[in-house]
Motif scaffolding. Structure first.
Motif, short mmCIF file in Angstrom:
data_model
loop_
_atom_site.label_atom_id
_atom_site.label_comp_id
_atom_site.label_asym_id
_atom_site.label_seq_id
_atom_site.Cartn_x
_atom_site.Cartn_y
_atom_site.Cartn_z
N ARG A 35 0.81 -1.02 0.03
CA ARG A 35 -0.03 -0.24 0.17
C ARG A 35 1.38 1.19 -0.39
NH1 ARG A 35 -4.15 1.72 4.61
NH2 ARG A 35 -4.19 3.66 3.81
N LEU A 36 0.82 2.20 -0.82
CA LEU A 36 1.25 3.60 -0.80
C LEU A 36 0.68 3.92 0.38
CD1 LEU A 36 1.02 4.13 -4.71
CD2 LEU A 36 3.00 3.32 -3.53
N GLU A 236 11.82 3.90 -2.02
CA GLU A 236 11.11 6.09 -3.06
C GLU A 236 10.55 5.00 -4.15
OE1 GLU A 236 13.40 9.70 -2.36
OE2 GLU A 236 13.51 8.57 -4.81
N VAL A 237 9.78 5.48 -4.31
CA VAL A 237 8.48 5.62 -5.78
C VAL A 237 8.59 7.14 -6.74
CG1 VAL A 237 6.76 4.77 -6.76
CG2 VAL A 237 7.66 4.03 -4.31
N SER A 238 9.02 6.85 -7.71
CA SER A 238 8.77 7.77 -8.83
C SER A 238 8.88 7.43 -10.20
CB SER A 238 10.14 8.53 -8.77
OG SER A 238 11.00 7.34 -9.55
N ILE A 239 7.79 8.35 -10.47
CA ILE A 239 6.95 8.23 -11.75
C ILE A 239 7.60 9.28 -13.24
CG2 ILE A 239 5.05 7.42 -10.61
CD1 ILE A 239 3.62 10.15 -11.99
N ARG A 240 7.46 8.73 -14.46
CA ARG A 240 8.41 9.49 -15.52
C ARG A 240 7.03 10.14 -15.87
NH1 ARG A 240 11.63 10.43 -19.52
NH2 ARG A 240 11.34 11.96 -20.65
N LEU A 241 6.84 11.50 -15.39
CA LEU A 241 5.44 12.27 -16.08
C LEU A 241 5.21 12.25 -18.03
CD1 LEU A 241 5.06 14.84 -13.49
CD2 LEU A 241 4.13 13.12 -13.35
N LYS A 261 6.09 5.42 0.81
CA LYS A 261 7.67 4.32 0.35
C LYS A 261 6.79 3.00 0.64
CE LYS A 261 11.12 7.12 1.99
NZ LYS A 261 11.85 7.28 0.26
N VAL A 262 7.38 2.22 -0.37
CA VAL A 262 7.01 1.27 -0.45
C VAL A 262 8.02 -0.03 0.43
CG1 VAL A 262 5.04 1.84 -2.42
CG2 VAL A 262 6.85 0.80 -2.38
N SER A 263 7.40 -1.00 0.95
CA SER A 263 8.78 -2.22 1.27
C SER A 263 8.05 -3.39 1.55
CB SER A 263 8.87 -2.23 2.74
OG SER A 263 7.34 -2.15 3.55
N PHE A 264 7.11 -3.87 0.65
CA PHE A 264 6.90 -5.10 0.09
C PHE A 264 6.98 -5.98 1.23
CE2 PHE A 264 7.70 -3.01 -3.87
CZ PHE A 264 6.04 -2.64 -4.06
N PRO A 265 6.59 -6.16 2.37
CA PRO A 265 6.78 -6.92 3.83
C PRO A 265 6.37 -8.86 2.90
CG PRO A 265 5.52 -5.85 4.26
CD PRO A 265 5.36 -5.56 2.17
N HIS A 266 5.66 -9.10 2.16
CA HIS A 266 5.87 -10.41 1.30
C HIS A 266 7.12 -10.38 -0.07
CE1 HIS A 266 4.77 -14.86 0.29
NE2 HIS A 266 3.96 -13.53 -1.06
N ARG A 267 7.94 -11.23 0.14
CA ARG A 267 9.21 -11.53 -1.06
C ARG A 267 9.71 -10.15 -1.68
NH1 ARG A 267 8.48 -15.50 -4.06
NH2 ARG A 267 6.15 -17.24 -4.86
N GLY A 268 9.60 -9.65 -0.10
CA GLY A 268 10.70 -7.98 -0.20
C GLY A 268 11.74 -8.30 -0.32
N THR A 269 12.61 -9.55 0.18
CA THR A 269 14.11 -9.78 -0.12
C THR A 269 14.26 -10.00 -1.91
OG1 THR A 269 14.03 -10.41 1.97
CG2 THR A 269 16.52 -11.17 0.87
N TRP A 294 -4.70 3.75 -2.44
CA TRP A 294 -3.71 3.58 -3.70
C TRP A 294 -2.90 2.19 -2.94
CZ3 TRP A 294 -3.86 6.24 -8.57
CH2 TRP A 294 -4.42 7.26 -8.54
N TYR A 295 -2.13 1.92 -4.00
CA TYR A 295 -1.80 0.63 -4.21
C TYR A 295 -0.52 0.89 -4.94
CZ TYR A 295 -5.29 -1.83 -0.48
OH TYR A 295 -5.45 -1.63 0.08
N LEU A 296 0.14 -0.44 -5.03
CA LEU A 296 1.36 -0.22 -5.81
C LEU A 296 1.97 -1.89 -6.08
CD1 LEU A 296 3.65 0.53 -7.90
CD2 LEU A 296 5.51 0.39 -5.90
N ASP A 297 1.56 -2.74 -7.21
CA ASP A 297 1.67 -4.30 -7.57
C ASP A 297 3.56 -4.30 -8.29
OD1 ASP A 297 -0.23 -4.56 -7.10
OD2 ASP A 297 -1.98 -5.22 -8.06
N ALA A 298 4.20 -5.41 -8.05
CA ALA A 298 5.84 -5.04 -8.87
C ALA A 298 5.25 -6.87 -8.81
CB ALA A 298 6.53 -5.42 -7.52
N SER A 299 5.63 -6.70 -10.22
CA SER A 299 5.76 -8.53 -10.90
C SER A 299 7.23 -8.80 -12.01
CB SER A 299 3.77 -8.29 -11.68
OG SER A 299 4.42 -7.18 -12.58
N TRP A 300 6.85 -9.75 -11.76
CA TRP A 300 8.23 -10.24 -12.52
C TRP A 300 8.24 -11.70 -12.24
CZ3 TRP A 300 9.29 -8.97 -7.76
CH2 TRP A 300 9.27 -9.63 -6.62
N ARG A 301 9.12 -11.97 -14.26
CA ARG A 301 8.96 -13.70 -14.59
C ARG A 301 9.61 -14.24 -14.04
NH1 ARG A 301 5.83 -16.01 -17.85
NH2 ARG A 301 5.19 -14.17 -19.01
N ARG A 302 10.04 -15.79 -13.21
CA ARG A 302 11.39 -16.29 -13.27
C ARG A 302 11.48 -17.66 -14.26
NH1 ARG A 302 9.49 -18.78 -7.49
NH2 ARG A 302 7.88 -19.25 -8.68
#
Length: 554
Positions: A35-36, A236-241, A261-269, A294-302
């Motif tokens: 969450r933001l 720290e979160v920043s976006i390109r306008l 600021k975000v920390s991602f408690p789950h899978r943060g490491t 407001w929420y921030l999702d982070a995703s990637w492919r293994r």
């Protein structure tokens, strides 16, 4: 493939081919959320302006992609991206065009499934209309309609389905699709706000937030894996306008830094290791209108997932799982297909909202995986359910409750959730053909496994059948010979001997060495000859008896 026959009534019904079990591919995608918190009023305004501006660009790009249809090519894709770049940026334009292409492909797949459903429905109605009224159906085909009135109504429905089929087929051949940015369900809610318990303003807020676009694809080699939405290791979160909103920047290079600021408690490491190595991470910013968060999702492919073969999974215990409308029935089996311990049931409630249903499924699968890890099982066997051809109302006729039951089973969500959770637990998933598992499980396993203190349900017996199929064993259990014929007189007859096997009624071969404590090694050569043994009821006892003469020494 396995093919066989089953006796139904006085005739023979051909069983459909049963596919071989296979190891389901583990989920390769990872998505985490945080969450933001602590956003200022300025942050909220900027996020809304950026989301609305990029959302309008995404809507126009989607309209162009639909208009291109099957004429789409890499040149047209590049042209769309060039037109979007001056109004946003090159990376925002790339994310928008890629999302548009994925959405068009998803709509094409849904269009194909709809066409398949129309084919199944029209074929069923044609078959039933060709039969006399009141004719009973068979095990594989439905019968005729019950009355003339129903026959007439179905003939009109057939004409409607045929027209719909022609329309959808023409759209598919032309490459036309129907897409609603924001969701068709939410769009139709506008016409019945009272049933949804929403005001016009509340619906408008949801509609606009769903049509925003705040998603950015990652790029390996760039700083922290994403140049458009950048998240540093300290959160720290920043976006390109976009270019028209560059005047709102509060940092260098037309960037806007959020106060949260975000920390991602789950899978943060794991996330932090990726961004420190500048590996690609995709981000999505979205607003929960009901909660105002407001929420921030982070995703990637293994790409480094281990490949596990079916033979290695069969070398250890397997848990068979039967999915039902309100619970998961599971039973642990050893490598030979024998049920171990007691069956387990993991219940869930699929009523209520989509969030509640998803939580119920996740909770049931969590308990299942905890039990599986405790038992040491390396694989879970589950049916490869789809129900694509069973969701049409024409297949099951008047069985409305059964159709609702089938439609209410979230097979796709459960399969996706199970693959994602088992990949993290280090447990494989073996998918088996669902044909006849409930029928044969109840026939061969329900009664033998039932005890006075533990009644076994049909679903638990089906879990045993699923597990045996995954292990490559026959679902049919090994049956013992009658009690009066368990001696060596007729041999040890079991269901494993085929009718044409040689010596199936013969004696068992003698095993070298002691068979009992009273017989030493290399003895008992006449064990298979019952007449040579001094046993009650044998012919050796019925012969003429004569006492031996006494030795002369006496």
């Amino acid at each position: 493939m396995v093919e066989g026959f089953a006796r139904v009534g006085v005739g023979l019904a051909v069983l459909r081919q049963i596919a071989r079990p296979f190891v389901a591919d583990a989920a390769s995608g990872v998505c985490i959320r945080d969450r933001l918190k602590g956003l200022t009023v300025e942050d909220d305004v900027v996020l809304r302006l950026v989301g609305g501006h990029l959302g309008s660009l995404a809507s126009r790009d989607l309209a162009r992609r639909i208009a291109d249809g099957l004429e789409h090519s890499t040149q047209t894709w590049a042209g769309r991206k060039r037109d979007l770049t001056p109004q946003s940026s090159s990376r925002w334009a790339g994310s928008i065009t890629k999302a548009t292409h994925d959405q068009w492909g998803l709509s094409r797949r849904a269009q194909w499934q709809h066409l398949q459903g129309l084919d199944a429905g029209t074929a069923t109605i044609r078959h039933r209309l060709s039969l006399p009224l009141g004719e009973r159906g068979t095990n594989r085909q439905p019968g005729g309609y019950r009355s003339r009135r129903e026959w007439h109504a179905k003939s009109r429905r057939l004409a409607h389905l045929e027209r719909e089929h022609e329309r959808v087929k023409a759209d598919r051949e032309a490459g036309r699709v129907s897409v609603v940015r924001g969701g068709r369900k939410l769009l139709k809610t506008r016409h019945n706000l009272g049933a949804a318990d929403l005001t016009e303003g509340q619906w408008r807020d949801r509609w606009e937030s769903e049509r925003w676009f705040l998603s950015a694809d990652g790029e390996s080699g760039k700083q922290f894996g994403n140049e458009t939405v950048r998240v540093t290791p300290d959160g720290e979160v920043s976006i390109r306008l976009p270019a028209p909103l560059a005047h709102l920047a509060n940092a260098k290079h037309d960037r806007f830094v959020l106060a949260a600021k975000v920390s991602f408690p789950h899978r943060g490491t794991e996330w932090r290791d990726r961004i420190e190595a500048n590996r690609a991470v995709a981000y999505r910013i979205h607003l929960d209108v009901e909660r105002g968060r407001w929420y921030l999702d982070a995703s990637w492919r293994r790409k480094d997932l281990p490949i596990v073969s079916l033979e290695s999974l069969r070398a250890s215990e397997v848990i068979g799982v039967d999915m039902n409308a309100d619970h998961l029935a599971a039973w642990r089996l050893d490598t030979h297909g024998n049920p171990l311990g007691r069956p387990r049931t993991f219940a869930y409630d699929l009523s209520g909202s989509a969030t509640h249903r998803d939580a119920q499924i996740r909770h049931a699968l969590t308990r299942l995986l905890q039990w599986a890890k405790g038992t040491g099982a390396k694989a879970i066997a589950i049916e490869d359910l789809d129900f694509t051809d069973s969701r049409t109302r024409e297949k099951h006729g008047r069985k409305r409750r059964f159709r609702q039951l089938v439609n209410g089973m979230p097979t796709g969500k459960l399969r996706a959730r199970l693959l994602a959770m088992t990949a993290e637990a280090g447990i494989g998933v073996i998918a088996v053909d669902p044909a006849y598992t409930s029928l044969w499980g109840a026939e061969h396993w329900q009664r033998p496994l039932t005890t006075p203190k533990r009644p076994v349900t049909r679903h638990q017996a089906a879990a045993v059948a699923i597990g045996r199929h995954a292990l490559g064993r026959r679902i049919r259990r090994r049956t013992a010979p009658p009690r009066a014929h368990q001696s060596d007189v007729h041999g040890h007859r079991t269901a494993q001997a085929q009718p044409g096997d040689q010596g199936r009624e013969g004696n068992r071969p003698r095993v070298p060495g002691p068979r009992t404590r009273s017989v030493g090694a290399e003895r008992g050569r006449n064990a298979v000859d019952q007449n040579a043994q001094d046993r009650s009821g044998r012919s050796a006892e019925q012969g003429f008896w004569k006492q031996d003469s006494l030795p002369l020494s006496l």
